[in-house]
Motif scaffolding. Structure first.
Motif, PDB file in Angstrom:
ATOM      1  N   CYS A 185       0.822  -1.211   0.000  1.00  0.00           N
ATOM      2  CA  CYS A 185       0.000   0.000   0.000  1.00  0.00           C
ATOM      3  C   CYS A 185       0.858   1.264   0.000  1.00  0.00           C
ATOM      4  CB  CYS A 185      -0.914   0.023   1.216  1.00  0.00           C
ATOM      5  SG  CYS A 185      -2.139  -1.310   1.254  1.00  0.00           S
ATOM      6  N   TYR A 193      -9.916  -1.619   1.903  1.00  0.00           N
ATOM      7  CA  TYR A 193     -10.565  -0.386   1.468  1.00  0.00           C
ATOM      8  C   TYR A 193     -10.373   0.685   2.539  1.00  0.00           C
ATOM      9  CZ  TYR A 193     -14.466  -1.966   4.469  1.00  0.00           C
ATOM     10  OH  TYR A 193     -15.236  -2.401   5.517  1.00  0.00           O
ATOM     11  N   SER A 207      -7.001  10.112  -1.506  1.00  0.00           N
ATOM     12  CA  SER A 207      -7.399  10.579  -2.831  1.00  0.00           C
ATOM     13  C   SER A 207      -7.987   9.430  -3.638  1.00  0.00           C
ATOM     14  CB  SER A 207      -6.183  11.149  -3.557  1.00  0.00           C
ATOM     15  OG  SER A 207      -5.232  10.123  -3.805  1.00  0.00           O
ATOM     16  N   ALA A 208      -8.581   9.767  -4.770  1.00  0.00           N
ATOM     17  CA  ALA A 208      -9.120   8.737  -5.669  1.00  0.00           C
ATOM     18  C   ALA A 208      -8.004   7.802  -6.120  1.00  0.00           C
ATOM     19  CB  ALA A 208      -9.795   9.394  -6.868  1.00  0.00           C
ATOM     20  N   LYS A 209      -6.808   8.356  -6.345  1.00  0.00           N
ATOM     21  CA  LYS A 209      -5.667   7.541  -6.759  1.00  0.00           C
ATOM     22  C   LYS A 209      -5.273   6.561  -5.653  1.00  0.00           C
ATOM     23  CE  LYS A 209      -0.951   7.896  -8.576  1.00  0.00           C
ATOM     24  NZ  LYS A 209       0.144   8.838  -8.962  1.00  0.00           N
ATOM     25  N   ASP A 210      -5.289   7.042  -4.407  1.00  0.00           N
ATOM     26  CA  ASP A 210      -4.978   6.165  -3.272  1.00  0.00           C
ATOM     27  C   ASP A 210      -5.978   5.012  -3.185  1.00  0.00           C
ATOM     28  OD1 ASP A 210      -2.811   7.682  -2.457  1.00  0.00           O
ATOM     29  OD2 ASP A 210      -4.027   8.955  -1.142  1.00  0.00           O
ATOM     30  N   ARG A 211      -7.238   5.320  -3.377  1.00  0.00           N
ATOM     31  CA  ARG A 211      -8.265   4.284  -3.293  1.00  0.00           C
ATOM     32  C   ARG A 211      -8.105   3.259  -4.418  1.00  0.00           C
ATOM     33  NH1 ARG A 211     -12.434   5.754   0.253  1.00  0.00           N
ATOM     34  NH2 ARG A 211     -12.444   7.954   0.875  1.00  0.00           N
ATOM     35  N   GLU A 212      -7.779   3.730  -5.599  1.00  0.00           N
ATOM     36  CA  GLU A 212      -7.580   2.825  -6.742  1.00  0.00           C
ATOM     37  C   GLU A 212      -6.400   1.896  -6.504  1.00  0.00           C
ATOM     38  OE1 GLU A 212      -7.156   5.304 -10.132  1.00  0.00           O
ATOM     39  OE2 GLU A 212      -9.262   5.954 -10.153  1.00  0.00           O
ATOM     40  N   ARG A 213      -5.342   2.424  -5.905  1.00  0.00           N
ATOM     41  CA  ARG A 213      -4.172   1.589  -5.634  1.00  0.00           C
ATOM     42  C   ARG A 213      -4.504   0.496  -4.624  1.00  0.00           C
ATOM     43  NH1 ARG A 213       1.306   4.310  -3.505  1.00  0.00           N
ATOM     44  NH2 ARG A 213      -0.164   5.114  -1.954  1.00  0.00           N
ATOM     45  N   ASP A 236      -7.499  -0.804  -4.085  1.00  0.00           N
ATOM     46  CA  ASP A 236      -8.412  -1.751  -4.725  1.00  0.00           C
ATOM     47  C   ASP A 236      -7.669  -2.772  -5.582  1.00  0.00           C
ATOM     48  OD1 ASP A 236     -10.583  -0.541  -3.580  1.00  0.00           O
ATOM     49  OD2 ASP A 236     -11.041   0.721  -5.318  1.00  0.00           O
ATOM     50  N   ALA A 237      -6.513  -2.379  -6.119  1.00  0.00           N
ATOM     51  CA  ALA A 237      -5.778  -3.246  -7.035  1.00  0.00           C
ATOM     52  C   ALA A 237      -4.877  -4.247  -6.328  1.00  0.00           C
ATOM     53  CB  ALA A 237      -4.937  -2.397  -7.997  1.00  0.00           C
TER      54      ALA A 237
END
Length: 296
Positions: free
Chosen positions: A101, A169, A254-260, A262-263
């Protein structure tokens, strides 16, 4: 902090008057016999919190955190939860997850994401699944509440059980003053989490306290075959809400943090089985352990 007390029966035996001579033959311990008894439930709580250095609410002493429940004489912060103290293997899997993360567990600066795996002194910390909000009870309610929880959990018939991690999440607290990186969990076989939550919510409601989750995620999807509480009422399904917090931040991700997040593939961590056989009630600095009837 007091030391753990042991009964007189645990003291060293008196020496024999005619000891046998030592044998020259080597003996080996039986590998199937444990060399030490299991640690008491209270052991892992000894260093679970830092020493209080001030009686005032000073965010500078707590990495910028602001206390949601202020210190008021006669009020006792209260929390009902299940505790997980990861073994070495589990701790390693959790560390690797935080590394994926991008979280540096050694960085304690204010704007960083802070790990909940270790304390400021480098001591491993227990993790938990909440069964209540952090609520406040009055001094005169403490023992009555504890007794009510003990009786209700016993009558619920919930046995010890296992859960498995499911997904990562970000989730905020109710006040949106902190955000937590959390590990969601798979629904246990006999719906023990929802059943324990219902028991806890019902008892706290009698003391004027709010429930942990206000409305079920699966509203309208209950059926006659859904689990029921000891009073016969349906147990609502909050399975997607239960989680284990691994880290926290004062800043919204951020949205980028959340996307990372999730992946990230949890891999072996998703196969890890975590067992629970005790419900814990923390009122102020006093902890009560309510055992579940055990399956193992």
């Amino acid at each position: 902090m007091s030391l753990v007390q042991y009964s007189d029966s645990d003291s060293d035996p008196e020496p024999q008057s005619n000891p046998s001579p030592p044998s020259s033959k080597k003996t080996h311990p039986n590998p199937t016999t444990p060399s030490l008894p299991p640690l008491p439930e209270s052991f892992h709580d000894l260093y679970a919190t830092a020493t209080r250095v001030s009686v005032q609410d000073d965010p500078n002493l707590h990495d910028g955190r602001v206390r949601i429940i202020p210190h008021i004489e006669g009020n006792w912060p209260t929390h009902v939860y299940l505790q997980w103290y990861p073994c070495v293997e589990g701790q390693g899997l959790l560390y690797n997850t935080l590394v994926q993360c991008g979280i540096d567990i050694s960085d304690r600066s204010e704007n960083q994401v802070h790990s909940l795996l270790i304390s400021d002194l480098g001591v491993k910390l227990p993790l938990h699944i909440s069964l209540s909000r952090s609520v406040v009870v009055r001094t005169e309610q403490r023992f009555e509440l504890t007794d009510a929880l003990e009786n209700a959990i016993k009558e619920s018939g919930v046995l010890s059980f296992y859960i498995q991690p499911d997904r990562l999440y970000w989730s905020s607290n109710y006040e949106k003053t902190r955000w937590f990186l959390v590990l969601g969990v798979q629904k246990p076989k006999n719906d023990e989490l929802n059943r324990l939550l219902k028991v806890t919510n019902d008892v706290l409601a009698r003391f004027g306290q709010p429930p942990l989750y206000a409305a079920p995620l699966a509203q309208g999807q209950q059926s006659s075959s859904s689990p029921r509480g000891p009073d016969g009422s349906l147990v609502e399904d909050f399975s997607e809400c239960f989680h284990i917090s691994l880290a926290w931040s004062l800043s919204e991700p951020s949205a980028k943090d959340r996307e990372r997040i999730d992946a990230i593939n949890l891999g072996a961590l998703r196969e890890k089985r975590v067992g629970f056989d005790v419900v814990r009630v923390k009122i102020g600095n006093t902890r009560t352990y309510i055992p579940l009837n055990t399956r193992w």
